[in-house]
Design an enzyme around this catalytic site. Structure first.
Site, mmCIF file in Angstrom:
data_model
loop_
_atom_site.group_PDB
_atom_site.id
_atom_site.type_symbol
_atom_site.label_atom_id
_atom_site.label_comp_id
_atom_site.label_asym_id
_atom_site.label_seq_id
_atom_site.Cartn_x
_atom_site.Cartn_y
_atom_site.Cartn_z
ATOM 1 N N GLU A 1 1.149 16.474 -10.787
ATOM 2 C CA GLU A 1 0.985 17.273 -12.002
ATOM 3 C C GLU A 1 0.098 18.490 -11.742
ATOM 4 O OE1 GLU A 1 2.645 16.750 -14.899
ATOM 5 O OE2 GLU A 1 3.679 15.243 -13.694
ATOM 6 N N TRP B 1 2.275 20.954 -9.999
ATOM 7 C CA TRP B 1 3.150 21.632 -10.971
ATOM 8 C C TRP B 1 2.410 22.803 -11.612
ATOM 9 C CZ3 TRP B 1 8.029 22.125 -12.279
ATOM 10 C CH2 TRP B 1 8.951 21.119 -12.024
ATOM 11 N N TRP C 1 21.563 32.108 -30.250
ATOM 12 C CA TRP C 1 20.683 31.153 -30.910
ATOM 13 C C TRP C 1 20.848 31.245 -32.427
ATOM 14 C CZ3 TRP C 1 18.435 28.023 -27.479
ATOM 15 C CH2 TRP C 1 18.258 28.486 -26.168
ATOM 16 N N ASN D 1 2.223 14.497 -23.234
ATOM 17 C CA ASN D 1 3.167 15.237 -22.392
ATOM 18 C C ASN D 1 4.615 14.793 -22.567
ATOM 19 O OD1 ASN D 1 1.343 16.983 -21.315
ATOM 20 N ND2 ASN D 1 0.982 15.811 -19.437
ATOM 21 N N TRP E 1 13.398 29.337 -27.183
ATOM 22 C CA TRP E 1 12.172 28.715 -26.684
ATOM 23 C C TRP E 1 10.937 29.556 -26.990
ATOM 24 C CZ3 TRP E 1 9.190 31.436 -23.250
ATOM 25 C CH2 TRP E 1 9.808 32.447 -22.509
ATOM 26 N N TRP F 1 8.333 25.276 -21.388
ATOM 27 C CA TRP F 1 9.305 25.594 -22.443
ATOM 28 C C TRP F 1 10.640 26.030 -21.833
ATOM 29 C CZ3 TRP F 1 10.220 24.673 -27.337
ATOM 30 C CH2 TRP F 1 9.171 24.177 -28.129
#
Length: 431
Positions: A256, A259, A287, A322, A340, A363
């Protein structure tokens, strides 16, 4: 009378005295060091007056100031636009050197460039250091020098490089605290900065909670996360200490942290991702962007318990688990077909741990438009997610008081929404 020659250390995303690279280097200066923090008005003017993050920053600065007082020094706190603050400080002090730790967000890079140019024009030496990451900018790149855009090879290269220097050096500046400028600057109250205390608080971090991170991280009812993210965001903890700990204790938790650096280097190399799709092929998606639907999502009134519990947790505490973040993000983009960017902006407003690189990266991952993202045809089923990760509804009941009474119907049918999302994406993707 000649002004005393001094150095400055500028605190930004590194609100701690221990293991702070730039501060350690500043205290090696032959000039006494004035520690500085600037409440940036260009940021503050966009925030509500009870923003809990400003309160947390103020609290962290007060702790630093209290420690400095023990050494006959104090923290100089200013409020204004950074460039103007520095121009004023140049008039007031005989500044010889300025030290800070690097920030890799696009706006911060521009800010530091502008401040650095002003300081250089006055023949002030500026020194910038790597502090908030283990590897920065172009330190982890492919053989051809280009940045990685897929996480796993980035992670492999990151680990390979880490093990050549492990454990990462930590910087103990304590022996040099006597080099701080002797001062008694007035420390401003939160009200003097123009803010009030929020009822939402940043929780203390607890590494003991992540000893079994790999087994418990997906179950929000267990509340077994470390609450480290806001502390990492504002630098009240050292990434070097964390990584050196995680390497020994928990490899999933270490992933993590990697990341986090992956998304930081994506933002650094591809600054467009702060508000545009990494994959330009997705720019043609039509959208729905329905404002009424968006409002229901924001308020946690979608009729899907896992989604609603997550949004209510966010609104009430500034946190969201998370696993639940993935569910609510997928729901907004896929079930409701809302861009997003709408969700990213709402999270930016509410999250205590808001960090542009991770927020944008995650996102776009959920929307399918980012680098190494979930494929567009992967649509989380909120009910299945609830059964897998909160089977007894413990987490849901914590945030939805009316859950056992008469809970509302889903605002959209999952099967219909899934088919609609896949068809819309397929039609909008540029081949």
């Amino acid at each position: 009378m000649a002004k005393q020659e001094v150095s400055f250390f500028w605190f930004r995303r590194d609100l701690r005295l221990e293991d702070n690279v730039g501060l350690f280097q500043a205290l090696q200066s032959k000039y006494p060091v004035i520690p500085l923090f600037i409440f940036d008005e260009t940021i503050l003017e966009r925030l509500p007056k009870n923003d809990p993050r400003v309160g947390f920053i103020h609290e962290s600065l007060a702790a630093i100031n209290g420690k400095l007082n023990e050494f006959g020094s104090s923290l100089l706190v200013k409020k204004g636009k950074p460039l103007q603050v520095w121009e004023s400080l140049l008039q007031e002090y005989a500044i010889q050197e300025v030290f800070w730790n690097k920030d890799y967000e696009p706006n911060a890079i521009q800010r530091d460039l502008a401040v650095g140019n002003v300081l250089a024009s006055k023949e002030v030496n500026v020194f910038a250091f790597k502090d908030q990451v283990i590897f920065e900018e172009a330190e982890i790149v492919k053989a051809d020098g280009l940045p990685y855009t897929v996480y796993t090879p980035f992670k492999n290269k990151w680990l390979e490089k880490y093990h050549t220097i492990a454990p990462v050096q930590e910087w103990d500046a304590t022996p040099y605290f006597s080099n701080f400028f002797k001062s008694n600057f007035a420390f401003p109250s939160l009200e003097e900065i123009g803010f009030t205390l929020s009822s939402i608080k940043v929780k203390p971090h607890n590494l003991k909670l992540v000893a079994n991170y790999h087994e418990t991280r997906d179950f929000p009812a267990l509340d077994s996360t470390s609450y480290l993210s806001p502390h990492l965001r504002f630098g009240t903890v050292s990434i070097r200490k964390l990584v050196n700990w995680a390497v020994r204790k928990n490899q999933v938790f270490l992933s993590e942290l990697i990341w986090r650096e992956f998304f930081m280097q994506i933002l650094f190399h591809f600054p467009k991702v702060q508000n545009r799709n990494f994959k330009a092929a997705y720019d043609g998606i039509e959208w729905r962007n329905d404002e009424v639907d968006f409002k229901r999502w924001c308020e946690g009134k979608t009729g899907y318990p896992m989604v609603d519990a997550g949004m209510r947790q966010l609104n009430e505490t500034g946190y969201m688990h998370n696993r639940v973040r993935m569910v609510v993000a997928s729901f907004l983009c896929k079930h409701l077909l809302i861009e997003w960017q709408w969700g990213e902006e709402y999270f930016a407003e509410k999250l205590l741990d808001y960090e542009m690189a991770a927020n944008v990266g995650n996102w776009q991952w959920a929307a399918g438009t980012g680098c190494d993202a979930a494929p567009y045809f992967r649509v989380f089923n909120p009910d299945i997610q609830q059964k897998k990760f909160d089977e007894k509804g413990i987490y849901i009941r914590q945030w939805i008081a009316e859950f056992d009474l008469e809970y509302g119907q889903p605002m959209v049918d999952h099967a219909m929404a899934r088919d609609r999302a896949i068809a819309t994406y397929k039609a909008g993707i540029v081949k």
